[in-house]
Design a protein around this motif. Structure first.
Motif, PDB file in Angstrom:
ATOM      1  N   CYS A   1       0.852  -1.204   0.000  1.00  6.94           N
ATOM      2  CA  CYS A   1       0.000   0.000   0.000  1.00  6.94           C
ATOM      3  C   CYS A   1       0.879   1.243   0.000  1.00  6.94           C
ATOM      4  N   PHE A   2       0.605   2.136  -0.934  1.00  5.85           N
ATOM      5  CA  PHE A   2       1.364   3.370  -1.041  1.00  5.85           C
ATOM      6  C   PHE A   2       0.757   4.471  -0.182  1.00  5.85           C
ATOM      7  N   GLN A   3       1.555   5.495   0.066  1.00 10.12           N
ATOM      8  CA  GLN A   3       1.059   6.628   0.836  1.00 10.12           C
ATOM      9  C   GLN A   3      -0.049   7.353   0.090  1.00 10.12           C
ATOM     10  N   ASP A   4       0.050   7.403  -1.245  1.00 12.42           N
ATOM     11  CA  ASP A   4      -0.980   8.101  -2.005  1.00 12.42           C
ATOM     12  C   ASP A   4      -2.061   7.149  -2.498  1.00 12.42           C
ATOM     13  N   TYR A   5      -2.112   5.968  -1.911  1.00 13.78           N
ATOM     14  CA  TYR A   5      -3.126   4.943  -2.166  1.00 13.78           C
ATOM     15  C   TYR A   5      -3.056   4.351  -3.575  1.00 13.78           C
ATOM     16  N   ALA A   6      -2.465   5.086  -4.543  1.00 11.27           N
ATOM     17  CA  ALA A   6      -2.345   4.601  -5.916  1.00 11.27           C
ATOM     18  C   ALA A   6      -3.602   3.891  -6.416  1.00 11.27           C
ATOM     19  N   PRO A   7      -4.760   4.525  -6.330  1.00 17.46           N
ATOM     20  CA  PRO A   7      -5.965   3.860  -6.830  1.00 17.46           C
ATOM     21  C   PRO A   7      -5.906   3.763  -8.350  1.00 17.46           C
ATOM     22  N   PHE A   8      -6.516   2.725  -8.916  1.00 17.91           N
ATOM     23  CA  PHE A   8      -6.640   2.647 -10.370  1.00 17.91           C
ATOM     24  C   PHE A   8      -7.817   3.546 -10.730  1.00 17.91           C
TER      25      PHE A   8
ATOM     26  N   MET B   1       1.010  11.551 -13.376  1.00 15.08           N
ATOM     27  CA  MET B   1       0.384  10.331 -12.874  1.00 15.08           C
ATOM     28  C   MET B   1       1.325   9.549 -11.966  1.00 15.08           C
ATOM     29  N   GLY B   2       2.596   9.609 -12.220  1.00 13.54           N
ATOM     30  CA  GLY B   2       3.530   8.830 -11.429  1.00 13.54           C
ATOM     31  C   GLY B   2       3.375   7.359 -11.760  1.00 13.54           C
ATOM     32  N   ASN B   3       4.223   6.527 -11.247  1.00 13.56           N
ATOM     33  CA  ASN B   3       4.123   5.115 -11.598  1.00 13.56           C
ATOM     34  C   ASN B   3       3.658   4.233 -10.440  1.00 13.56           C
ATOM     35  N   HIS B   4       3.049   4.850  -9.426  1.00 13.31           N
ATOM     36  CA  HIS B   4       2.578   4.035  -8.303  1.00 13.31           C
ATOM     37  C   HIS B   4       1.494   3.056  -8.707  1.00 13.31           C
ATOM     38  N   GLN B   5       0.599   3.515  -9.604  1.00 10.86           N
ATOM     39  CA  GLN B   5      -0.475   2.609 -10.018  1.00 10.86           C
ATOM     40  C   GLN B   5       0.111   1.385 -10.704  1.00 10.86           C
ATOM     41  N   GLU B   6       1.093   1.638 -11.573  1.00 11.02           N
ATOM     42  CA  GLU B   6       1.686   0.517 -12.306  1.00 11.02           C
ATOM     43  C   GLU B   6       2.454  -0.416 -11.376  1.00 11.02           C
ATOM     44  N   GLN B   7       3.117   0.170 -10.383  1.00 12.65           N
ATOM     45  CA  GLN B   7       3.835  -0.679  -9.433  1.00 12.65           C
ATOM     46  C   GLN B   7       2.871  -1.508  -8.605  1.00 12.65           C
ATOM     47  N   THR B   8       1.756  -0.888  -8.227  1.00 10.68           N
ATOM     48  CA  THR B   8       0.751  -1.640  -7.464  1.00 10.68           C
ATOM     49  C   THR B   8       0.235  -2.803  -8.289  1.00 10.68           C
ATOM     50  N   ALA B   9      -0.037  -2.545  -9.556  1.00  9.54           N
ATOM     51  CA  ALA B   9      -0.526  -3.618 -10.414  1.00  9.54           C
ATOM     52  C   ALA B   9       0.488  -4.752 -10.470  1.00  9.54           C
ATOM     53  N   ALA B  10       1.768  -4.406 -10.454  1.00  6.40           N
ATOM     54  CA  ALA B  10       2.802  -5.439 -10.460  1.00  6.40           C
ATOM     55  C   ALA B  10       2.751  -6.259  -9.183  1.00  6.40           C
ATOM     56  N   THR B  11       2.535  -5.598  -8.045  1.00 10.09           N
ATOM     57  CA  THR B  11       2.467  -6.363  -6.799  1.00 10.09           C
ATOM     58  C   THR B  11       1.260  -7.281  -6.809  1.00 10.09           C
ATOM     59  N   LEU B  12       0.224  -6.920  -7.568  1.00  8.15           N
ATOM     60  CA  LEU B  12      -0.967  -7.760  -7.625  1.00  8.15           C
ATOM     61  C   LEU B  12      -0.823  -8.883  -8.639  1.00  8.15           C
ATOM     62  N   GLY B  13       0.377  -9.006  -9.199  1.00  2.00           N
ATOM     63  CA  GLY B  13       0.627 -10.152 -10.065  1.00  2.00           C
ATOM     64  C   GLY B  13       0.529  -9.880 -11.552  1.00  2.00           C
ATOM     65  N   ALA B  14       0.273  -8.635 -11.954  1.00  2.00           N
ATOM     66  CA  ALA B  14       0.107  -8.368 -13.382  1.00  2.00           C
ATOM     67  C   ALA B  14       1.453  -8.275 -14.085  1.00  2.00           C
ATOM     68  N   GLY B  15       1.516  -8.806 -15.313  1.00  2.65           N
ATOM     69  CA  GLY B  15       2.731  -8.722 -16.103  1.00  2.65           C
ATOM     70  C   GLY B  15       2.765  -7.402 -16.866  1.00  2.65           C
ATOM     71  N   PRO B  16       3.904  -7.099 -17.513  1.00  2.01           N
ATOM     72  CA  PRO B  16       4.064  -5.794 -18.165  1.00  2.01           C
ATOM     73  C   PRO B  16       3.000  -5.510 -19.226  1.00  2.01           C
ATOM     74  N   VAL B  17       2.599  -6.522 -19.985  1.00  2.00           N
ATOM     75  CA  VAL B  17       1.603  -6.283 -21.028  1.00  2.00           C
ATOM     76  C   VAL B  17       0.264  -5.910 -20.409  1.00  2.00           C
ATOM     77  N   ARG B  18      -0.137  -6.693 -19.403  1.00  2.00           N
ATOM     78  CA  ARG B  18      -1.418  -6.415 -18.750  1.00  2.00           C
ATOM     79  C   ARG B  18      -1.399  -5.054 -18.100  1.00  2.00           C
ATOM     80  N   ILE B  19      -0.285  -4.719 -17.445  1.00  2.00           N
ATOM     81  CA  ILE B  19      -0.188  -3.418 -16.794  1.00  2.00           C
ATOM     82  C   ILE B  19      -0.363  -2.315 -17.831  1.00  2.00           C
ATOM     83  N   PHE B  20       0.309  -2.471 -18.975  1.00  2.00           N
ATOM     84  CA  PHE B  20       0.211  -1.441 -20.001  1.00  2.00           C
ATOM     85  C   PHE B  20      -1.224  -1.286 -20.475  1.00  2.00           C
ATOM     86  N   CYS B  21      -1.871  -2.418 -20.768  1.00  2.00           N
ATOM     87  CA  CYS B  21      -3.210  -2.354 -21.351  1.00  2.00           C
ATOM     88  C   CYS B  21      -4.257  -1.901 -20.342  1.00  2.00           C
TER      89      CYS B  21
END
Lengths: 316, 290, 270
Positions: free
Chosen positions: A79-86, C158-178
């Protein structure tokens, strides 16, 4: 799942950010990585997650060496500090994301996500979007999302820092309860020592990339390994050249200790701070509880004397 | 809180699906190959289309020696064209700096019906082909003008055409900055007794200055090279009303490629120098404000 | 205070109306001046129709190429910065400051028969001057930065936190991109695509030089309009102009929607 850090070293360019960090995190514990800004705690957490490579050392999760394992294969929740929601996905889809990756069948996925949403009390928001949620709600969603993949380790990077005080307090205790129930090994990064002491089983105190001390909240507070730990964890003042806790200094009548004069009395409601100046010119302060202050009624200009309370005094 | 009910569920890990892409060393390996290929392609794309042609320009301009370059660049026709272009571009850009600021102000700080239409129309010069603007201006303000004016073959006509083309630059540069400015500084100034004009002059305008300068610089650089919208209304009379771009065109199509390249280099350097100058000043001001 | 803001509003509306609105209305008025019947007949003009098809072909090739390049290069510049990406970032913006005539000229110098690569390319049967490939190249050049200028600031913010989170959830690079990256930049990309399309179908000066303006062979719609005016076929020219103006309006609407959708995202961030 235990976590084992062995000699973790990390450079950013030429800056040494983590210096030979080693620790063993017991299964089911809530460990707080505590330290000032720049101490390397977030970097360490990201290295454990696999979001950041390390220069030397090993990471083991449950005995398995994961140093070269990709982040998506480490089975961690982050979990990030900025929550990083999709942002483009609904709350439901956010939480379901990891399960969709695992190709969990639809019916089961729906059940699990609904359960998680009730767990974090966001059932009513399933079809909303993150932008419609408050900060606390977004963080709860982020937690549910991380827990959905049933991670063996939960990593939280200053998760409460962006919330206002009241929400922070509520969320903190709630996470504590949750962690206790689920028994997931959790590491929490924070710079707030009160937060760390409130919810963690054990504290790992970092400063400038090195571990200063590891222990329970009581241990590190009462038996700090060095001046840094002592100063970082709680209020500190100096008396007779020795560092000590303001609540360990006793305010007595003249003649029973070091002579001093009260120069300021600061009332904070739950505590009162009495600032004193000794005859040798040294400035210290004494912490009195509300009740003690009412009994003693210190005033500016009063002549007093100071004594450091020892453990023996507690049993008098 | 139904925490207990969940704890057994959550502590059971699910089965991981089998991994595909083992041939490439996993999906990660495949991704890495794609990344490298993509980067090389991008660099090639860029080189073929931008770097090499510009290098060809510089080479050609100086291929007959520095003297030949200088001759072509300082022909009377060339100097007249360059001067006309610069002056008209400057006039149009300055006018649009003011007009753009006013338009952005009305779009951000005002509220009225049809504001959306105004917002959309501002983008029209970005979307409309230059030749359409060019022939329309010629018909509107030329010999067949329904208003019985004739500004063809004059710097006025050229300037008006350039104003059309460059309006969006200043508006769109200033607009986002204006939107993000909260009223706080301005309110503070007002409580200290400053009149609205003074507030604007001392608080708002300095805050907008960097964006305004950047937008004006972009407009100026674009204006200096404008062709399609200007060539019809300018009548293209050499020495009199010919802009730099059409002078280069006439040189190029009459086989004097070397001279064309030389004047083109001058124009290019001018445009880039303007862009850099405006952006430099803009950044200095932004930094000074902190 | 209210009165001066009213005056400002009126002045701005008059200015924009006269400078931008008036010509737009005028184009349509001129095209319809002889009635709808004549207008539709003029649409069938053989030379103009050939020009339209050529323009469509160019757009179909140039726009997707530039979008691919734009999105790809933006990701590269923002997520993996280096000295090279900084150089590329600056280089990409150059086409905005270059006169279209110069663009046509430099492409000719590099790739024409007697240019640097011209002879080599000609041997392969690849002609740049007076042909479709050249027009495509010119169109790509002029619209090069339009997509990345929209996408880059968005990716940065946007930063890359969303993409990093997706990686922790098991997504591969293609899925993360799409699922994450592309979905975040959709409207910015749409905005860039519209601008690119507008620029490509509207390009005049660069195509003029590269194509040689050979009627029925290498004449795009914009060149067709210009040629009609040069030959005093004003009416036919305005018919073509109205067509392009209509296309611009449609693109403007798309731009407006895209900007509005992006704005909605932004409000949420505040």
């Amino acid at each position: 799942m235990t976590i084992s850090l062995n000699g973790v070293t990390k450079y950013f360019g030429r800056d040494l950010v983590l210096d030979d960090v080693s620790d063993d995190v017991p299964q089911g514990s809530l460990t707080a990585l505590l330290g000032p800004s720049g101490s390397g705690k977030s970097t360490l957490l990201r290295i454990i997650a696999g979001l950041e490579p390390l220069n030397s050392g090993h990471i083991e999760l449950g005995g398995r060496d994961v140093t070269n394992v990709a982040v998506r294969d480490r089975r961690i929740g982050f979990c990030f500090q900025d929550y990083a929601p999709f942002r483009q996905l609904s709350v439901f889809d956010n939480v379901a994301y990891g399960l969709k990756v695992q190709r969990v069948p639809k019916a089961q996925l729906r059940r699990e996500v609904d359960d998680l949403l009730s767990l974090v009390r966001l059932e009513a928001f399933a079809n909303r979007y993150p932008r419609q949620l408050s900060g606390g709600q977004r963080q709860r969603m982020a937690l549910a999302r991380a827990l959905a993949i049933k991670p063996e380790v939960l990593l939280l990077d200053e998760p409460f820092a962006a919330l206002d005080a009241q929400v922070r307090g509520e969320l903190r205790s709630w996470v504590r309860e949750l962690q206790h129930e689920l028994g997931i090994t959790t590491i929490l990064v924070t710079h707030d020592q009160i937060e760390a002491m409130e919810i963690a089983d054990r504290l790992v105190i970092l400063n400038e990339g090195r571990i200063e001390q590891v222990g329970t909240p009581d241990t590190v507070y009462d038996k700090p390994a060095n001046d840094f730990v002592q100063g970082f964890l709680g209020p500190m003042t100096v008396l007779n050249g020795v560092a000590c806790r303001p609540h360990d200094i006793e305010l007595c009548d003249v003649g029973l200790g070091i002579d001093a004069r009260v120069t300021d009395v600061v009332r904070l409601g739950f505590e009162v701070r009495v600032v004193v100046q000794t005859s040798s010119g040294e400035s210290s302060w004494v912490q009195l509880t509300h009740a003690e202050a009412q009994r003693r009624s210190p005033f500016i200009g009063e002549h007093v004397s100071l004594r450091v309370r020892t453990t023996a005094d507690l049993f008098r | 809180m139904p925490v207990l009910a969940l704890s057994t569920e959550l502590s059971k890990p699910t089965e991981q699906p089998p991994r595909k892409w083992r041939l490439f060393g996993g999906a990660r390996g495949a991704a890495r190959v794609v990344r490298v290929a993509g980067k090389s392609l991008a660099v090639t794309y860029l080189s073929l289309l931008v770097l090499i042609p510009i290098a060809a320009l510089a080479t050609n301009a100086f291929s007959k020696g520095l003297g030949s370059f200088w001759d072509a660049a300082t022909q009377r026709e060339s100097i007249d064209a360059l001067r006309l272009t610069l002056l008209c571009a400057l006039a149009a850009s300055l006018l649009n700096a003011v007009a753009g600021l006013a338009t952005a102000w009305v779009l951000v700080r005002d509220r009225f019906a049809g504001q959306g239409i105004l917002n959309a129309i501002v983008d029209l010069p970005f979307a409309l082909p230059t030749v359409v603007a060019g022939v329309t201006f010629y018909t509107l303000y030329g010999p067949l003008s329904p208003f019985h004016v004739n500004i063809t073959g004059s710097w006025i006509g050229i300037t008006v055409a350039i104003m059309f083309v460059t309006l969006p630059f200043t508006v769109r540069s200033v607009q986002p900055v204006l939107e993000s400015l909260t009223f706080n500084a301005e309110s503070a100034a007002a409580t200290l007794g400053a009149s609205p004009v003074r507030v604007f002059r001392t608080i708002t305008l300095p805050a907008l200055a960097p964006a305004l300068l950047t937008g004006t610089g972009l407009a100026f650089a674009r204006a200096v090279g404008e062709y399609g919208s200007v060539v019809f209304i300018s009548n293209n009379l050499p020495y009199r009303s010919q802009v730099a771009s059409s002078y280069i065109y006439s040189l190029a199509t009459s086989g004097q490629t070397n001279s064309a390249a030389s004047v083109a280099v001058v124009l290019l350097v001018l445009a880039l120098a303007l862009l850099v100058a405006f952006s430099y000043v803009s950044r200095r001001i932004a930094r000074a404000r902190g | 205070m209210r009165r001066s803001s009213m005056i400002l509003r009126v002045v701005v509306l008059l200015y924009v109306g006269a400078l931008v609105g008036l010509p737009l209305v005028f184009v349509f008025q001129q095209a319809l001046i002889h009635g709808l019947g004549t207008f539709f007949r003029a649409l069938g003009d053989h030379q103009m129709d050939t020009a339209m098809i050529l323009t469509a072909k160019v757009a179909l090739i140039a726009v997707p190429l530039n979008v691919l390049f734009g999105v790809g290069v933006s990701l590269w510049i923002v997520r993996h910065p280096s000295w090279l990406t900084r150089a590329i970032d600056t280089l990409i913006d150059i086409p905005l400051a270059i006169s279209p005539i110069i663009i046509g000229l430099v492409l000719e110098l590099a790739y024409a028969q007697n240019g640097w690569f011209g002879s080599g390319l000609a041997a392969l049967g690849w002609h740049v001057m007076f042909s479709l490939p050249g027009i495509v190249m010119a169109s790509i050049f002029v619209s090069l930065p339009l997509v990345s200028r929209q996408v880059i600031p968005l990716l940065r913010e946007m930063g890359n936190h969303q993409e990093q989170t997706a990686a922790t959830l098991g997504a591969g690079p293609v899925r993360i991109f799409c699922t994450i990256t592309m979905r975040s930049i959709t409207w910015a990309t749409a905005y860039g695509v519209s601008l690119t399309l507008a620029r490509v179908i509207g390009e005049y000066g660069a195509v003029l030089i590269i194509s040689g303006n050979i009627a029925l062979v290498t004449q795009t719609l914009t060149l067709n309009i210009g040629a009609n005016f040069d030959n005093f076929n004003d009416y036919q020219g305005f018919v073509g102009a109205a067509l392009l103006a209509l296309a611009s309006i449609v693109l403007l609407l798309i731009l407006g929607v895209a900007r509005h959708r992006e704005r909605k995202r932004h409000d949420y961030l505040a």
